[in-house]
Scaffold this motif. Structure first.
Motif, PDB file in Angstrom:
ATOM      1  N   THR A  49       0.839  -1.195   0.000  1.00  0.00           N
ATOM      2  CA  THR A  49       0.000   0.000   0.000  1.00  0.00           C
ATOM      3  C   THR A  49       0.878   1.249   0.000  1.00  0.00           C
ATOM      4  OG1 THR A  49      -1.789  -1.131   1.143  1.00  0.00           O
ATOM      5  CG2 THR A  49      -1.766   1.254   1.272  1.00  0.00           C
ATOM      6  N   GLY A  50       0.556   2.181  -0.899  1.00  0.00           N
ATOM      7  CA  GLY A  50       1.293   3.430  -0.982  1.00  0.00           C
ATOM      8  C   GLY A  50       2.410   3.448  -2.019  1.00  0.00           C
ATOM      9  N   SER A  60      -0.252   5.755  -5.969  1.00  0.00           N
ATOM     10  CA  SER A  60      -0.190   5.335  -4.577  1.00  0.00           C
ATOM     11  C   SER A  60      -1.126   4.141  -4.430  1.00  0.00           C
ATOM     12  CB  SER A  60      -0.620   6.477  -3.651  1.00  0.00           C
ATOM     13  OG  SER A  60      -0.590   6.057  -2.298  1.00  0.00           O
ATOM     14  N   ALA A  61      -0.556   2.952  -4.572  1.00  0.00           N
ATOM     15  CA  ALA A  61      -1.372   1.739  -4.671  1.00  0.00           C
ATOM     16  C   ALA A  61      -2.218   1.516  -3.421  1.00  0.00           C
ATOM     17  CB  ALA A  61      -0.475   0.533  -4.916  1.00  0.00           C
ATOM     18  N   ALA A  62      -3.438   1.015  -3.648  1.00  0.00           N
ATOM     19  CA  ALA A  62      -4.359   0.671  -2.566  1.00  0.00           C
ATOM     20  C   ALA A  62      -4.829  -0.762  -2.753  1.00  0.00           C
ATOM     21  CB  ALA A  62      -5.556   1.616  -2.585  1.00  0.00           C
ATOM     22  N   PRO A  63      -5.185  -1.461  -1.667  1.00  0.00           N
ATOM     23  CA  PRO A  63      -5.663  -2.846  -1.805  1.00  0.00           C
ATOM     24  C   PRO A  63      -6.828  -2.973  -2.784  1.00  0.00           C
ATOM     25  CG  PRO A  63      -5.172  -2.372   0.476  1.00  0.00           C
ATOM     26  CD  PRO A  63      -5.035  -1.062  -0.255  1.00  0.00           C
ATOM     27  N   SER A  64      -7.649  -1.924  -2.928  1.00  0.00           N
ATOM     28  CA  SER A  64      -8.779  -1.970  -3.864  1.00  0.00           C
ATOM     29  C   SER A  64      -8.325  -2.039  -5.325  1.00  0.00           C
ATOM     30  CB  SER A  64      -9.672  -0.741  -3.679  1.00  0.00           C
ATOM     31  OG  SER A  64      -8.924   0.446  -3.918  1.00  0.00           O
ATOM     32  N   GLN A  65      -7.048  -1.800  -5.569  1.00  0.00           N
ATOM     33  CA  GLN A  65      -6.514  -1.891  -6.924  1.00  0.00           C
ATOM     34  C   GLN A  65      -5.962  -3.281  -7.242  1.00  0.00           C
ATOM     35  OE1 GLN A  65      -4.002   1.727  -6.530  1.00  0.00           O
ATOM     36  NE2 GLN A  65      -5.197   2.551  -8.257  1.00  0.00           N
ATOM     37  N   GLY A  94      -2.338  -9.573 -20.079  1.00  0.00           N
ATOM     38  CA  GLY A  94      -2.785  -9.248 -18.729  1.00  0.00           C
ATOM     39  C   GLY A  94      -1.646  -9.139 -17.729  1.00  0.00           C
ATOM     40  N   THR A  95      -1.905  -8.329 -16.687  1.00  0.00           N
ATOM     41  CA  THR A  95      -0.980  -8.187 -15.554  1.00  0.00           C
ATOM     42  C   THR A  95      -1.782  -8.441 -14.296  1.00  0.00           C
ATOM     43  OG1 THR A  95       0.393  -6.514 -16.647  1.00  0.00           O
ATOM     44  CG2 THR A  95       0.462  -6.597 -14.235  1.00  0.00           C
ATOM     45  N   ARG A  96      -1.335  -9.416 -13.505  1.00  0.00           N
ATOM     46  CA  ARG A  96      -2.014  -9.691 -12.232  1.00  0.00           C
ATOM     47  C   ARG A  96      -1.319  -8.905 -11.142  1.00  0.00           C
ATOM     48  NH1 ARG A  96      -5.610 -13.385 -10.419  1.00  0.00           N
ATOM     49  NH2 ARG A  96      -5.567 -14.478 -12.412  1.00  0.00           N
ATOM     50  N   LEU A  97      -2.028  -7.951 -10.566  1.00  0.00           N
ATOM     51  CA  LEU A  97      -1.468  -7.066  -9.545  1.00  0.00           C
ATOM     52  C   LEU A  97      -2.110  -7.346  -8.195  1.00  0.00           C
ATOM     53  CD1 LEU A  97       0.217  -4.523  -8.749  1.00  0.00           C
ATOM     54  CD2 LEU A  97      -1.836  -3.182  -9.235  1.00  0.00           C
ATOM     55  N   THR A  98      -1.262  -7.514  -7.193  1.00  0.00           N
ATOM     56  CA  THR A  98      -1.741  -7.678  -5.815  1.00  0.00           C
ATOM     57  C   THR A  98      -1.169  -6.559  -4.966  1.00  0.00           C
ATOM     58  OG1 THR A  98      -1.783 -10.075  -6.079  1.00  0.00           O
ATOM     59  CG2 THR A  98      -1.835  -9.222  -3.831  1.00  0.00           C
ATOM     60  N   VAL A  99      -2.040  -5.866  -4.247  1.00  0.00           N
ATOM     61  CA  VAL A  99      -1.609  -4.797  -3.348  1.00  0.00           C
ATOM     62  C   VAL A  99      -1.915  -5.220  -1.915  1.00  0.00           C
ATOM     63  CG1 VAL A  99      -1.769  -2.350  -2.743  1.00  0.00           C
ATOM     64  CG2 VAL A  99      -2.125  -3.084  -5.114  1.00  0.00           C
ATOM     65  N   THR A 100      -0.868  -5.307  -1.106  1.00  0.00           N
ATOM     66  CA  THR A 100      -1.049  -5.801   0.275  1.00  0.00           C
ATOM     67  C   THR A 100      -1.023  -4.649   1.274  1.00  0.00           C
ATOM     68  OG1 THR A 100       1.315  -6.136   0.535  1.00  0.00           O
ATOM     69  CG2 THR A 100       0.040  -7.989  -0.335  1.00  0.00           C
TER      70      THR A 100
END
Lengths: 112, 112
Positions: free
Chosen positions: A15-16, A80-85, A106-112
Motif C-alpha cells: 500500500t502506498g 499510490s497503490a491501494a488494496p482496492s486496486q 494481462g498483468t495480475r497485480l496484488t496490493v497488500t
C-alpha cells in the motif's frame, strides 16, 4: 508482429507504493485502452486514448494516470497503490474507434 | 455508461448440442456491438463487430445476429465442441465509438 505486449505479468505492491504497467503495440493502432477485471464485475474501462497525445477517462479512472506520447505505447501509472486496486489489468488496442480490440496477456497485480 | 446484460451467466451443454446466448441493451444509441471469446488463462479474442440492425455474421460454427430495435444480439454455436468451452463477452461502443462497455459474460462448458 508481437501484437499487444504487457509487462510485467505479475506484480506485488505494498500500500502506498507506485508503479507503471507497460503496454506496447506494433500494429500502428490509433486506439488504446486499459481495463481491469475483478470477480463478478466483468471488464471495466479505466482510461483510453484515441491517438498520440490524447487520453480520456473511462468508467473507473480514480487512482490511475495514463499518457500517450507515442502511437505505440500507453503506460498505466498507479501513483499510490491501494488494496482496492488488486486486480487483473488488460491493455487493448484497435485500428480505430469502434473496431475489434486486440488484448494483451494481462498483468495480475496484488496490493497488500 | 451503457448497460449491457448477458444471459445466461453460465451454461453446460453436451458435445454436439447447439446453443445460443443473449446480449441485451436498453437503447439503440450505440456505435457498434462486439462479441469476444475468452478462454481460461488467455486473453479475450474478438469474434464479431456489428453495427446495423439485422446484421448477421458467421465464423465457422459460430454466428451472431443483431436487433437494434428490440435491443438484443444472439450468439449461436452449432454442434458445440469441448474446445468451445470459454466465456463469451458482449460489449457495446458508445455513440462516439471511444468507450466499450462489457457485459458480465456467459460461461459455456461443453462436456465430451
Amino acid at each position: 508482429n508481437a501484437g499487444v505486449t504487457q509487462t510485467p505479468k505479475f506484480q506485488v505492491l505494498k500500500t502506498g507504493q507506485s508503479m507503471t504497467l507497460q503496454c506496447a503495440q506494433d500494429m500502428n493502432h490509433e486506439y488504446m485502452s486499459w481495463y481491469r477485471q475483478d470477480p463478478g464485475m466483468g471488464l471495466r474501462l479505466i482510461h483510453y486514448s484515441v491517438g498520440a497525445g490524447i487520453t480520456d477517462q473511462g468508467e473507473v479512472p480514480n487512482g490511475y494516470n495514463v499518457s500517450r506520447s507515442t502511437t505505440e505505447d500507453f503506460p498505466l501509472r498507479l501513483l499510490s497503490a491501494a488494496p482496492s486496486q488488486t486486480s487483473v489489468y488488460f491493455c487493448a488496442s484497435s485500428y480505430s474507434r469502434g473496431t475489434a480490440l486486440h488484448f494483451g496477456n494481462g498483468t495480475r497485480l496484488t496490493v497488500t | 455508461i451503457l448497460n449491457v446484460e448477458q444471459s445466461p451467466q453460465s451454461l453446460h451443454v453436451q458435445e454436439g448440442d447447439s446453443t445460443n446466448f443473449t446480449c441485451s441493451f436498453p437503447s439503440s444509441n450505440f456505435y457498434a456491438l462486439h462479441w469476444y471469446r475468452w478462454e481460461t488463462a488467455k486473453s479475450p479474442e474478438a469474434l464479431f463487430v456489428m453495427t446495423l440492425n439485422g446484421d448477421e455474421k458467421k465464423k465457422g460454427r459460430i454466428s451472431a445476429t443483431l436487433n437494434t430495435k428490440e435491443g438484443y444480439s444472439y450468439l449461436y454455436i452449432k454442434g458445440s465442441q469441448p474446445e468451445d468451452s470459454a466465456t463469451y463477452l458482449c460489449a457495446l461502443n458508445n455513440n462516439a465509438g471511444n468507450m466499450l462497455t462489457f457485459g458480465g459474460g456467459t460461461r459455456l462448458m461443453v462436456k465430451p
